[in-house]
Enzyme design. Structure first.
Site: not given
Ligand code: AQP
Length: 347
Positions: A115, A207, A210
């Site tokens: 990040k 992965k 968002k």
């Molecule tokens: N791609 C994924 N597959 C399975 N699980 C996922 N999680 C996130 N992406 C995937 C799980 O969702 C929960 C909440 O995630 P979060 O919103 O707290 O954070 P994140 O992992 O930062 O989500 P993103 O979509 O990947 O956001 P950005 O783009 O900001 O980095 C967690 O349990 C996570 O494991």
């Protein structure tokens, strides 16, 4: 047998939407755990501000994730649903953990490296200390089980290290105050099922996220039926037919991802999906996956929309949940102050 009462805690960040990876990797599993455990589900808004976010987007995002929780089937009456910033104990305990965790531990966190990117010097201190706050989220409730996606594994290991170090650093005091050998449980990550790491629809080695610039890389819970079907139709695949055995998915990340999504949506194994679709072309499989995704996600989307129009109801859920969460976190925080030696008011 552990002396700690089994309790589930997990959270989702209110940052720019919610996708099928968040749903299959986390929220769907939160719903299932309600049957067997006392659960606390948190919209982790203090994590969301570790990277600058438009305040209006943050407000809308907090209500959107709350709506997604409830629309997916989380019951805010029998379990606790709240947003992190309404329970000050999370930030209070995070400070204590800033003083327990070691710089070297945090320096190893891959999510911070990803990040912060090349501009590390310009990343917020909050982004660096994010895993300490996550440990506080879990341990403020002395939670024992944490359902998360695969990407959170390293942060969960850190939370266990912090719990362990606190228990060791203050062992004498913990025992003297009557808490026995350990004040904190070592929380167990629950990373299970066929979709613990849902990948981008554009690139099976990345992965689903968002923050991916391409909206075609993910299926949002807010996408309508036509958009969901179109995204699946356009999802990257390879030219081979689907394999008949799970072993045949190795080195085929896009096929593996779509089969995993199907299995998780339909509550079956990848082997069962391949029994039905193995040997066939992607076109037939993609059409079936699109129908399944629309059938499963459509009702959630409709309910999310309805709930998001009722902000008074959502804000009421968060206020009530925060009140109940605080009733659990405050006594823990008071005990931590006693253990550390921080003089506090007594009523
Ligand atoms: N791609 C994924 N597959 C399975 N699980 C996922 N999680 C996130 N992406 C995937 C799980 O969702 C929960 C909440 O995630 P979060 O919103 O707290 O954070 P994140 O992992 O930062 O989500 P993103 O979509 O990947 O956001 P950005 O783009 O900001 O980095 C967690 O349990 C996570 O494991």
């Amino acid at each position: 047998m552990s002396k700690f009462r089994e309790r589930v805690f997990s959270g989702v960040q209110p940052t720019g939407g919610v996708h099928i990876g968040n749903y299959l990797g986390a929220i769907k599993r939160f719903v299932a755990m309600q049957e067997t455990h006392e659960c606390i589900y948190c919209v982790v808004d203090l994590h969301a501000i570790t990277i600058w976010l438009d305040p209006r987007e943050l407000e809308a995002g907090i209500r959107m994730i709350t709506a997604a929780f409830i629309a997916a089937g989380i019951n805010p009456k029998s379990h606790i649903v709240f947003n992190q910033s309404q329970v000050a104990e999370h930030a209070e305990l995070a400070w204590v953990f800033n003083c327990v965790a070691r710089m070297g531990w945090l320096n190893r966190m891959t999510q911070f490296k990803e990040k912060a990117g090349k501009d590390r010097e310009n990343a917020s201190v909050g982004l660096f200390a994010y895993p300490n706050l996550m440990a506080a989220d879990i341990l403020a409730y002395r939670a024992t089980h944490v359902p998360v996606g695969e990407d959170q594994k390293q942060h969960l290991e850190l939370a266990r290290d912090i719990a362990q170090k606190f228990n060791t650093d203050f062992a004498e005091r913990i025992a003297a105050l009557g808490y026995g050998e350990a004040f904190f449980p070592l929380p167990e990550p629950l990373i299970q099922g066929p979709a613990t790491r849902v990948m981008s629809l554009r690139d099976g080695t990345k992965k689903m996220s968002k923050s991916d610039a391409s909206d075609y890389s993910r299926i949002n819970l807010t996408d309508d039926a036509e958009t969901v079907a179109q995204k699946i139709r356009k999802a990257k695949t390879d030219p081979e037919p689907l394999p008949t055995e799970v072993a045949g998915l190795e080195a085929r990340p896009e096929a593996d991802n779509l089969v995993g999504m199907f299995a998780a949506l339909d509550d079956v194994t990848k082997a069962e999906v391949l029994k039905e679709f193995g040997g066939g072309q992607f076109s037939r499989f993609k059409a079936a996956l699109a129908d399944l995704a629309v059938a499963k996600l459509g009702p959630i989307r409709a309910e999310m929309q309805r709930l998001q129009n009722d902000t008074a109801y959502l804000d009421g859920v968060l206020a009530e949940g925060s009140h109940r969460a605080r009733a659990l976190a405050r006594p823990t925080m008071d005990a931590i102050k006693d253990i550390v030696g921080l003089v506090r008011q007594r009523s």
